[in-house]
Design a protein around this motif. Structure first.
Motif, PDB file in Angstrom:
ATOM      1  N   ALA A 179       0.816  -1.211   0.000  1.00  0.00           N
ATOM      2  CA  ALA A 179       0.000   0.000   0.000  1.00  0.00           C
ATOM      3  C   ALA A 179       0.853   1.266   0.000  1.00  0.00           C
ATOM      4  O   ALA A 179       0.472   2.288  -0.582  1.00  0.00           O
ATOM      5  CB  ALA A 179      -0.931  -0.009   1.213  1.00  0.00           C
ATOM      6  N   THR A 180       2.007   1.208   0.654  1.00  0.00           N
ATOM      7  CA  THR A 180       2.848   2.406   0.770  1.00  0.00           C
ATOM      8  C   THR A 180       3.933   2.484  -0.301  1.00  0.00           C
ATOM      9  O   THR A 180       4.210   3.556  -0.838  1.00  0.00           O
ATOM     10  CB  THR A 180       3.514   2.449   2.154  1.00  0.00           C
ATOM     11  OG1 THR A 180       4.253   1.232   2.359  1.00  0.00           O
ATOM     12  CG2 THR A 180       2.475   2.592   3.252  1.00  0.00           C
ATOM     13  N   GLU A 181       4.542   1.341  -0.630  1.00  0.00           N
ATOM     14  CA  GLU A 181       5.674   1.342  -1.558  1.00  0.00           C
ATOM     15  C   GLU A 181       5.327   0.806  -2.942  1.00  0.00           C
ATOM     16  O   GLU A 181       6.080   1.005  -3.902  1.00  0.00           O
ATOM     17  CB  GLU A 181       6.830   0.499  -0.993  1.00  0.00           C
ATOM     18  CG  GLU A 181       7.330   0.956   0.370  1.00  0.00           C
ATOM     19  CD  GLU A 181       8.410   0.040   0.906  1.00  0.00           C
ATOM     20  OE1 GLU A 181       8.913  -0.798   0.127  1.00  0.00           O
ATOM     21  OE2 GLU A 181       8.751   0.150   2.103  1.00  0.00           O
ATOM     22  N   GLY A 182       4.209   0.118  -3.046  1.00  0.00           N
ATOM     23  CA  GLY A 182       3.909  -0.545  -4.301  1.00  0.00           C
ATOM     24  C   GLY A 182       4.698  -1.839  -4.423  1.00  0.00           C
ATOM     25  O   GLY A 182       5.451  -2.222  -3.525  1.00  0.00           O
ATOM     26  N   GLY A 183       4.519  -2.539  -5.519  1.00  0.00           N
ATOM     27  CA  GLY A 183       5.227  -3.792  -5.709  1.00  0.00           C
ATOM     28  C   GLY A 183       4.870  -4.411  -7.050  1.00  0.00           C
ATOM     29  O   GLY A 183       4.126  -3.832  -7.848  1.00  0.00           O
ATOM     30  N   SER A 184       5.399  -5.595  -7.285  1.00  0.00           N
ATOM     31  CA  SER A 184       5.157  -6.278  -8.550  1.00  0.00           C
ATOM     32  C   SER A 184       3.792  -6.951  -8.531  1.00  0.00           C
ATOM     33  O   SER A 184       3.161  -7.139  -7.478  1.00  0.00           O
ATOM     34  CB  SER A 184       6.247  -7.320  -8.788  1.00  0.00           C
ATOM     35  OG  SER A 184       6.160  -8.352  -7.819  1.00  0.00           O
ATOM     36  N   ALA A 185       3.350  -7.337  -9.717  1.00  0.00           N
ATOM     37  CA  ALA A 185       2.066  -8.027  -9.833  1.00  0.00           C
ATOM     38  C   ALA A 185       2.096  -9.357  -9.086  1.00  0.00           C
ATOM     39  O   ALA A 185       1.080  -9.800  -8.534  1.00  0.00           O
ATOM     40  CB  ALA A 185       1.734  -8.249 -11.299  1.00  0.00           C
ATOM     41  N   GLN A 186       3.259  -9.994  -9.065  1.00  0.00           N
ATOM     42  CA  GLN A 186       3.367 -11.278  -8.370  1.00  0.00           C
ATOM     43  C   GLN A 186       3.146 -11.089  -6.866  1.00  0.00           C
ATOM     44  O   GLN A 186       2.515 -11.921  -6.209  1.00  0.00           O
ATOM     45  CB  GLN A 186       4.732 -11.900  -8.633  1.00  0.00           C
ATOM     46  CG  GLN A 186       4.888 -13.293  -8.034  1.00  0.00           C
ATOM     47  CD  GLN A 186       6.165 -13.967  -8.487  1.00  0.00           C
ATOM     48  OE1 GLN A 186       6.855 -13.479  -9.362  1.00  0.00           O
ATOM     49  NE2 GLN A 186       6.470 -15.104  -7.896  1.00  0.00           N
ATOM     50  N   GLU A 187       3.641  -9.993  -6.309  1.00  0.00           N
ATOM     51  CA  GLU A 187       3.436  -9.735  -4.885  1.00  0.00           C
ATOM     52  C   GLU A 187       1.966  -9.456  -4.578  1.00  0.00           C
ATOM     53  O   GLU A 187       1.441  -9.906  -3.555  1.00  0.00           O
ATOM     54  CB  GLU A 187       4.304  -8.556  -4.457  1.00  0.00           C
ATOM     55  CG  GLU A 187       5.791  -8.867  -4.451  1.00  0.00           C
ATOM     56  CD  GLU A 187       6.625  -7.650  -4.099  1.00  0.00           C
ATOM     57  OE1 GLU A 187       7.347  -7.714  -3.084  1.00  0.00           O
ATOM     58  OE2 GLU A 187       6.570  -6.649  -4.832  1.00  0.00           O
ATOM     59  N   TRP A 188       1.302  -8.701  -5.471  1.00  0.00           N
ATOM     60  CA  TRP A 188      -0.122  -8.459  -5.272  1.00  0.00           C
ATOM     61  C   TRP A 188      -0.894  -9.775  -5.320  1.00  0.00           C
ATOM     62  O   TRP A 188      -1.803 -10.019  -4.509  1.00  0.00           O
ATOM     63  CB  TRP A 188      -0.644  -7.491  -6.335  1.00  0.00           C
ATOM     64  CG  TRP A 188      -0.270  -6.055  -6.059  1.00  0.00           C
ATOM     65  CD1 TRP A 188       0.768  -5.379  -6.599  1.00  0.00           C
ATOM     66  CD2 TRP A 188      -0.943  -5.148  -5.187  1.00  0.00           C
ATOM     67  NE1 TRP A 188       0.810  -4.090  -6.111  1.00  0.00           N
ATOM     68  CE2 TRP A 188      -0.235  -3.919  -5.249  1.00  0.00           C
ATOM     69  CE3 TRP A 188      -2.058  -5.243  -4.375  1.00  0.00           C
ATOM     70  CZ2 TRP A 188      -0.620  -2.799  -4.507  1.00  0.00           C
ATOM     71  CZ3 TRP A 188      -2.447  -4.127  -3.639  1.00  0.00           C
ATOM     72  CH2 TRP A 188      -1.743  -2.933  -3.697  1.00  0.00           C
ATOM     73  N   GLY A 189      -0.555 -10.627  -6.268  1.00  0.00           N
ATOM     74  CA  GLY A 189      -1.209 -11.921  -6.340  1.00  0.00           C
ATOM     75  C   GLY A 189      -0.952 -12.762  -5.110  1.00  0.00           C
ATOM     76  O   GLY A 189      -1.831 -13.494  -4.632  1.00  0.00           O
ATOM     77  N   GLN A 190       0.252 -12.663  -4.582  1.00  0.00           N
ATOM     78  CA  GLN A 190       0.610 -13.414  -3.370  1.00  0.00           C
ATOM     79  C   GLN A 190      -0.267 -12.975  -2.197  1.00  0.00           C
ATOM     80  O   GLN A 190      -0.748 -13.803  -1.411  1.00  0.00           O
ATOM     81  CB  GLN A 190       2.088 -13.172  -3.068  1.00  0.00           C
ATOM     82  CG  GLN A 190       2.685 -14.095  -2.027  1.00  0.00           C
ATOM     83  CD  GLN A 190       4.176 -13.834  -1.872  1.00  0.00           C
ATOM     84  OE1 GLN A 190       4.640 -12.714  -2.055  1.00  0.00           O
ATOM     85  NE2 GLN A 190       4.911 -14.857  -1.539  1.00  0.00           N
ATOM     86  N   LEU A 191      -0.502 -11.663  -2.106  1.00  0.00           N
ATOM     87  CA  LEU A 191      -1.337 -11.142  -1.019  1.00  0.00           C
ATOM     88  C   LEU A 191      -2.786 -11.601  -1.189  1.00  0.00           C
ATOM     89  O   LEU A 191      -3.459 -11.952  -0.199  1.00  0.00           O
ATOM     90  CB  LEU A 191      -1.248  -9.616  -0.995  1.00  0.00           C
ATOM     91  CG  LEU A 191      -2.099  -8.907   0.061  1.00  0.00           C
ATOM     92  CD1 LEU A 191      -1.725  -9.377   1.465  1.00  0.00           C
ATOM     93  CD2 LEU A 191      -1.939  -7.394  -0.053  1.00  0.00           C
ATOM     94  N   ILE A 192      -3.273 -11.613  -2.421  1.00  0.00           N
ATOM     95  CA  ILE A 192      -4.651 -12.051  -2.676  1.00  0.00           C
ATOM     96  C   ILE A 192      -4.847 -13.496  -2.232  1.00  0.00           C
ATOM     97  O   ILE A 192      -5.822 -13.837  -1.543  1.00  0.00           O
ATOM     98  CB  ILE A 192      -4.981 -11.886  -4.170  1.00  0.00           C
ATOM     99  CG1 ILE A 192      -5.022 -10.400  -4.541  1.00  0.00           C
ATOM    100  CG2 ILE A 192      -6.312 -12.556  -4.508  1.00  0.00           C
ATOM    101  CD1 ILE A 192      -5.045 -10.148  -6.035  1.00  0.00           C
ATOM    102  N   VAL A 193      -3.912 -14.364  -2.603  1.00  0.00           N
ATOM    103  CA  VAL A 193      -4.013 -15.776  -2.240  1.00  0.00           C
ATOM    104  C   VAL A 193      -3.925 -15.947  -0.726  1.00  0.00           C
ATOM    105  O   VAL A 193      -4.674 -16.736  -0.117  1.00  0.00           O
ATOM    106  CB  VAL A 193      -2.919 -16.585  -2.953  1.00  0.00           C
ATOM    107  CG1 VAL A 193      -2.905 -18.029  -2.455  1.00  0.00           C
ATOM    108  CG2 VAL A 193      -3.124 -16.559  -4.457  1.00  0.00           C
TER     109      VAL A 193
END
Length: 408
Positions: free
Chosen positions: A351-365
């Motif tokens: 939320a603060t630094e952003g990240g790669s799409a893979q990290e966002w997917g990791q959080l969703i799972v």
């Protein structure tokens, strides 16, 4: 010239020294014949002493002298053969020594010509850094780079498509304040190979949308500029790249081009550091990951570094299967708290630094595993908003959503 004189003299001196050792090679130990010769000479003196004292008769003394003298002659002949080196032919030794000197001189010259840098001075680190800065400041302009770039082959397209793009140009010119029209024009100009017109249209779109421009917008413009310049990064392209990184410091494509620029300045060491971190952040299969993997070995060699292949995505932070397995010995409550803390940490960082799409997917799972479906869906929507036009990133997010049992 001084360098060649000094190195030539050193190579010649070493060659002559080795040749001298080869030609005059002898054992440093005493020859066995020398010891025998001294022994027989002493025996001869002892016979004379015994005869003088009357210990042996003169007839026996003469017979012993004759035998010892014969042995002395044989030992002397053996000693001369040893000193003359009949086991090592002198002519062959001279030929071998001369060949060694020639090999050292010619071999040294050829080796340095192929691997060295003739004419270069001994540059210290401070000098090299100053030269890198000078090269960066003396870069040609974007227009000059484009003029010097190799002519690119234009794609073959149908005449109807060319007509449609011409109509799009007219429409964009008539409505210069239409950001969507400029974005569409940039995309189609790029397909036709009109890279200069493409990045100019993209720049107009970014200017129109202002603060709504994303890192992907800026990297699209920068990439078009770099390709138009034949793969070189101009100061104008660097300015656009910097804006992309300001908006998203972890943007893989921006970091790839930033490392490429550092290599062009003469700072391959910085390029390797940037690319290593980018590879470790992943994800595998991304355009920038593939590009870095194809070039980082050569870049590391230029920097004089040993490169060990890096697994893309190896540095991603957040809960994964390994972390969950590590918590197997905990109580259910402890395991739940540990996973929740890791998920919260990853969520706060994205939320603060952003990240790669893979990290966002990791959080969703991870949220779906914790049965926080509403939070997982909110993160999914946020991830789509972060990558509105990035097809590769959206594909990774779609895969994570499917794994979590969510749909857009």
């Amino acid at each position: 010239m001084t360098f060649w004189i000094v190195t030539g003299t050193m190579a010649l001196a070493i060659g002559l020294l080795l040749a001298r050792v080869l030609i005059r090679a002898r054992s440093t130990a005493e020859a066995p014949a020398a010891y025998d010769l001294r022994l027989y000479q002493q025996q001869l003196r002892d016979v004379d002493k015994d005869l003088a004292r009357g210990i042996i008769p003169s007839s026996d003394a003469e017979r012993v002298r004759t035998e010892i003298s014969r042995r002395i002659l044989a030992a002397d002949a053996a000693l001369r053969r040893y000193r003359d080196g009949d086991a090592q032919p002198r002519l062959i030794s001279w030929i071998t020594g001369a060949a060694m000197v020639g090999f050292l001189l010619v071999g040294t010259f050829m080796l340095y010509t192929n691997l060295g840098a003739p004419g270069y001075a001994d540059f210290g680190l401070k000098t090299r850094l100053e030269q890198a800065r000078a090269r960066a400041n003396a870069r040609p302009t974007q227009a000059q780079m484009e003029a010097a770039a190799p002519i690119q082959t234009r794609p073959e397209v149908q005449e109807t498509y060319l007509t449609l793009v011409a109509q799009l140009r007219d429409a964009a010119a008539q409505r210069p304040d239409d950001a969507k029209g400029q974005a569409l024009l940039a995309r189609h100009e790029a397909r036709l190979g009109n890279l200069t017109a493409a990045y100019q249209a993209k720049a107009r779109q970014i200017a129109l949308i202002g603060d709504l421009a994303t890192g992907d917008d800026f990297i699209e413009q920068a990439e078009l500029m770099i390709i138009a310049a034949g793969g070189l990064v101009s100061s104008d392209a660097e300015h656009v790249l910097r804006k992309a990184l300001d908006l998203n410091p972890g943007h893989g494509m921006a970091r790839y081009y930033w490392g490429l620029m550092m290599g062009q300045f003469g700072r391959p060491d910085l390029a390797v550091d940037i690319w290593r971190d980018t590879l470790a952040a992943g994800p595998a299969g991304a355009r920038w990951t593939i590009a870095i993997q194809a070039q980082i070995q050569d870049m590391a060699q230029r920097a004089g570094q040993e490169y060990t292949p890096i697994e893309p995505g190896s540095a991603l932070r957040g809960p994964d299967a390994t972390d969950v397995d590590a918590a197997a010995d905990l109580t259910p409550e402890q395991r739940q708290r540990m996973i929740q803390a890791m998920v919260t940490s990853l969520s706060d960082r994205l939320a603060t630094e952003g990240g790669s799409a893979q990290e966002w997917g990791q959080l969703i799972v991870a949220l779906s595993v914790l049965k926080q479906s509403d939070d997982a869906r909110a993160v999914l929507n946020e991830a789509y908003a972060r990558f509105p036009e990035n097809t590769e990133a959206r594909a990774q997010i779609d895969a994570a959503a499917a794994q979590a049992g969510l749909s857009q």
